[in-house]
Design a protein around this motif. Sequence first.
Motif, short mmCIF file in Angstrom:
data_model
loop_
_atom_site.label_atom_id
_atom_site.label_comp_id
_atom_site.label_asym_id
_atom_site.label_seq_id
_atom_site.Cartn_x
_atom_site.Cartn_y
_atom_site.Cartn_z
N LYS A 97 29.41 33.43 39.42
CA LYS A 97 30.69 32.97 39.95
C LYS A 97 30.94 33.56 41.34
CE LYS A 97 35.66 32.96 38.94
NZ LYS A 97 35.82 31.53 39.24
N LYS A 98 31.36 32.71 42.28
CA LYS A 98 31.67 33.15 43.63
C LYS A 98 33.04 33.82 43.63
CE LYS A 98 28.01 31.04 45.43
NZ LYS A 98 26.90 31.73 46.08
N GLN A 99 33.08 35.11 43.90
CA GLN A 99 34.35 35.81 43.75
C GLN A 99 34.65 36.86 44.81
OE1 GLN A 99 34.20 37.78 39.95
NE2 GLN A 99 32.15 38.58 40.27
N LYS A 100 33.77 37.03 45.81
CA LYS A 100 33.99 38.09 46.80
C LYS A 100 33.70 37.61 48.21
CE LYS A 100 32.47 41.42 43.32
NZ LYS A 100 31.38 42.34 42.89
N ARG B 237 42.87 48.86 48.12
CA ARG B 237 42.59 48.57 46.71
C ARG B 237 41.69 47.36 46.53
NH1 ARG B 237 48.07 48.77 43.29
NH2 ARG B 237 46.50 48.62 41.62
N ASN B 238 41.69 46.43 47.48
CA ASN B 238 40.91 45.20 47.33
C ASN B 238 39.59 45.23 48.11
OD1 ASN B 238 42.22 45.12 49.80
ND2 ASN B 238 42.40 42.89 49.81
N VAL B 239 39.22 46.41 48.64
CA VAL B 239 37.99 46.54 49.43
C VAL B 239 37.07 47.54 48.76
CG1 VAL B 239 36.97 47.15 51.65
CG2 VAL B 239 39.21 46.02 51.57
N LYS B 240 35.80 47.17 48.65
CA LYS B 240 34.79 48.10 48.13
C LYS B 240 33.79 48.38 49.25
CE LYS B 240 31.61 48.94 44.30
NZ LYS B 240 31.04 48.40 43.03
N PHE B 241 33.65 49.65 49.59
CA PHE B 241 32.71 50.06 50.64
C PHE B 241 31.38 50.38 49.98
CE2 PHE B 241 30.58 52.91 53.52
CZ PHE B 241 30.93 52.45 54.79
N PHE C 23 36.90 42.11 48.52
CA PHE C 23 36.10 42.19 49.75
C PHE C 23 35.09 43.32 49.65
CE2 PHE C 23 40.13 40.28 50.83
CZ PHE C 23 39.81 39.28 51.73
N LEU C 24 33.89 43.06 50.16
CA LEU C 24 32.85 44.09 50.22
C LEU C 24 32.46 44.33 51.67
CD1 LEU C 24 30.34 43.03 47.40
CD2 LEU C 24 32.29 44.55 47.22
N ILE C 25 32.26 45.57 52.05
CA ILE C 25 31.76 45.90 53.37
C ILE C 25 30.45 46.67 53.19
CG2 ILE C 25 33.26 47.96 53.50
CD1 ILE C 25 33.33 47.45 56.57
#
Length: 223
Positions: A51-54, A105-109, A82-84
Amino acid sequence: MPYFYKWGLRMSEAVVSQTKKQQKEFLSNFGINSYLIKNCISVENSISSKKKQKFLWIGTITARKRPDLFLQATAKFPDEKFLIIGGPGRDNIYDEIKSKAFEMRNVKFIGFVPQREIFSYFEEAKALICTSESEGFPNTFLQAWLHEVPVISLNIDPDECICDHKLGFHSQSFKQLIKDIENISQNEKIAEEMGKNGKEYVMKYHNIEVITERYIKVFNQLN
């Protein structure tokens, strides 16, 4: 411009450009007629059913690539993920960007990811977001399109391929970037159509087998 770069150009029997813009710049700046050969990618990687989710941001974390603008954009979409992804550059902003990302909270590094592992992140991506000020032809664009992921690019559209082939959005302003992210976020059908266009574009213009033949033709002309 570094001496050895100019020396290398003078000593080369042939020069290859990735885009029409580069080809024009070689001619106007150095008087060099270069061969136009697009960069290539292996098309063996299959499309995942995940599933496309990010939303993704991928690149070396330097000021020129403006990861700070990516983080500003993520703040507008608290319900999206979001991913960086990227390792440190030479200008020492890595820790600053990492610290800011961890506060959101919505970003994962993620940090640095080896090339052999990067494709797994595209398999779940809604779109690749590019905030860089300048690039040649980013390989991440090809990786995204190979996985049927549209590209939302703030400044970069090599030879207008994003617009001409409907591979995503060339935003050209931060305000429009936000609108384009919102469009992908809310319209799964548009994202799917642009993703399919991307796969077709890569297969036609950047397939490694096609590009290899073009290099062979150049080498044969030099013999």
